[in-house]
Design an enzyme around this catalytic site. Structure first.
Site, mmCIF file in Angstrom:
data_model
loop_
_atom_site.group_PDB
_atom_site.id
_atom_site.type_symbol
_atom_site.label_atom_id
_atom_site.label_comp_id
_atom_site.label_asym_id
_atom_site.label_seq_id
_atom_site.Cartn_x
_atom_site.Cartn_y
_atom_site.Cartn_z
ATOM 1 N N TYR A 145 -16.910 17.518 -15.032
ATOM 2 C CA TYR A 145 -17.182 15.982 -15.068
ATOM 3 C C TYR A 145 -18.210 15.762 -14.129
ATOM 4 O O TYR A 145 -18.007 16.024 -13.055
ATOM 5 C CB TYR A 145 -15.892 15.210 -15.133
ATOM 6 N N ASP A 189 -7.674 19.148 -14.063
ATOM 7 C CA ASP A 189 -7.863 17.706 -14.476
ATOM 8 C C ASP A 189 -7.485 17.815 -16.043
ATOM 9 O O ASP A 189 -7.936 18.579 -17.035
ATOM 10 C CB ASP A 189 -9.103 17.556 -14.308
ATOM 11 N N ARG A 239 0.757 -1.212 0.087
ATOM 12 C CA ARG A 239 -0.089 0.002 -0.126
ATOM 13 C C ARG A 239 1.057 1.234 -0.221
ATOM 14 O O ARG A 239 0.593 2.234 -0.618
ATOM 15 C CB ARG A 239 -1.069 0.032 1.348
ATOM 16 N N LYS A 264 -8.343 6.837 -19.204
ATOM 17 C CA LYS A 264 -8.651 7.520 -20.370
ATOM 18 C C LYS A 264 -7.329 7.362 -21.300
ATOM 19 O O LYS A 264 -7.152 6.303 -21.590
ATOM 20 C CB LYS A 264 -9.259 8.980 -20.175
#
Ligand SMILES: Cc1ncc(COP(=O)(O)O)c(C=O)c1O
Length: 390
Positions: free
Chosen positions: A111, A184, A58, A209
């Site tokens: 978004y 973003d 982690r 994306k």
């Protein structure tokens, strides 16, 4: 803590950095590609004797370290961080930088998932937000609450209306008020636009994306240029734990290496599609930052290398016709998401942006969004021709 590898090649051109930064061939085996380190823990050479800083996956995993170093290099930042999704990256950033009682300025056409995160989740923890027109520097200045606003959140181009915000100007406005500018950069990708070089403080990606590029992995990233902020994000990445796993990091890193060549083809094909749609009798408006009549064209020309693979258009006949076009297309696959090699078509009002229906972020019902892929351009145009004419 592990060091992100900075080989000489991390200083080269974009494609060189995308292919080489973050990883030196393995000193033991010479493996050219970062192996998938499917391990949760690491043998210690005596208590606290960590090899290369690795303790527990982690906190850090070598497959993730390689991807994070490459992301930092392509965005020209100091450190990159990889997450299980774009929204996981966003939430970790908010918790790293904002406290209850603070305020965030959001794009008024963000978004839908980003808006939902602030509106339905962060707000319940005392974080206020104001949607503003990020294409209008004065509107952003007016939305800022001095002393309370900690983040100005920019998407450029936006999803799905492809509005363009001026990164340099907004960085100055945010900094003047003591806030950070977050960009973003999902729609542009680091190949077309590098916000940190224009004054932004943090870049956010849904690596699902264009960075991943093959619609086979969900992921997110943050890249920062300030080392104190990097420390905050690193702490919260580990403390919250929404990290990307090694298999996902491997796929995302593989995608990143071809980002430059893919983006050029996405742009070529988008330009061909825009040319076809412009003037089509069933299309009332084509929205693409590369069009001279697009209100953000001048800013986009300054801050982007090219104008990207996303195209939106509005059709005669309202929502019914927009839905029909989406359903008739066949080379364009009807589906959410974007940025993969295959072309996708969707109806934002009913699909990706359904969560903002009834809010000031609602999108027009006659809007169709295309993620133009890298197939043969003539086939894409023939498909749209059929879908629009039937
Ligand atoms: C611009 C933008 N930012 C963030 C996200 C969220 O990313 P993810 O779906 O990987 O959580 C998306 C997803 O569509 C997006 O389009």
């Amino acid at each position: 803590m592990t060091e992100q590898t900075r080989p000489e090649t991390s200083k080269g051109g974009f494609e060189t950095r995308a292919i080489h930064a973050g990883y030196e061939p393995d000193p033991t085996t010479g493996a050219v590609i970062p192996p998938i380190y499917a391990t949760s823990t690491y043998k210690q050479d005596g208590v606290g004797g960590l090899r290369g800083g690795y303790e527990y996956s982690r906190s850090a995993n070598p497959t993730r370290t390689a991807l994070e170093g490459a992301l930092a290099a392509v965005e020209e930042g100091e450190r990159g961080f990889s997450f299980a999704s774009g929204l996981a990256a966003e939430d970790t950033l908010v918790r790293s930088t904002v406290r209850p009682g603070d305020h965030v300025v959001l794009p008024n056409d963000a978004y839908g998932g980003t808006f939902r995160l602030f509106d339905k989740v962060e707000q319940a923890w005392g974080i206020e937000h104001t949607p503003a027109d990020l294409t209008d520097v004065d509107a952003v200045r007016a939305a800022i609450r001095r002393g309370q606003t900690k983040l100005v959140w920019l998407e450029t181009p936006t999803n799905p209306l492809l509005n363009v915000g001026d990164i340099e100007a907004l960085a100055a406005v945010a900094h003047d008020a003591g806030a950070l500018l977050v960009v973003d950069n999902t729609f542009a990708s680091p190949y077309l636009q590098q916000p940190l070089t224009l004054g932004a403080d943090v870049v956010v990606h849904s690596t699902t994306k264009y960075v991943g590029g093959h619609s086979d992995v969900v992921g997110g990233a943050l890249v920062v240029r300030d080392l104190d902020l990097a420390e905050q994000v690193a702490f919260h990445q580990n403390a919250i734990g929404a990290v990307a796993g090694p298999f996902d990091c491997f796929l995302t890193h593989r995608g990143l290496k071809t980002l430059g060549v893919r983006m050029d083809r996405h742009c070529d094909n988008a330009e061909a599609v825009v040319e076809f749609l412009t003037g089509h009798r069933a299309v009332t408006q084509v929205i693409y930052p590369g069009l001279p009549e697009h209100p953000g064209h001048a800013v986009a020309s300054r801050q982007m290398r090219r104008f990207g693979g996303m195209v939106a258009f509005r059709v005669e006949g309202g929502e019914a016709q927009a839905l029909a076009v989406c359903e008739r297309a066949s080379v364009f696959t009807l589906g959410e998401s974007l940025g993969g090699v295959e072309s996708l078509i969707e109806h934002p009002g009913r699909m990706t942006h359904a969560s903002v229906a009834g809010t000031e972020l609602e999108v027009p019902a006659d809007l169709v969004r295309l993620s133009v892929g890298i197939e043969t351009a003539d086939d894409l145009i023939a498909d749209l021709d059929r879908a629009l004419s039937s």
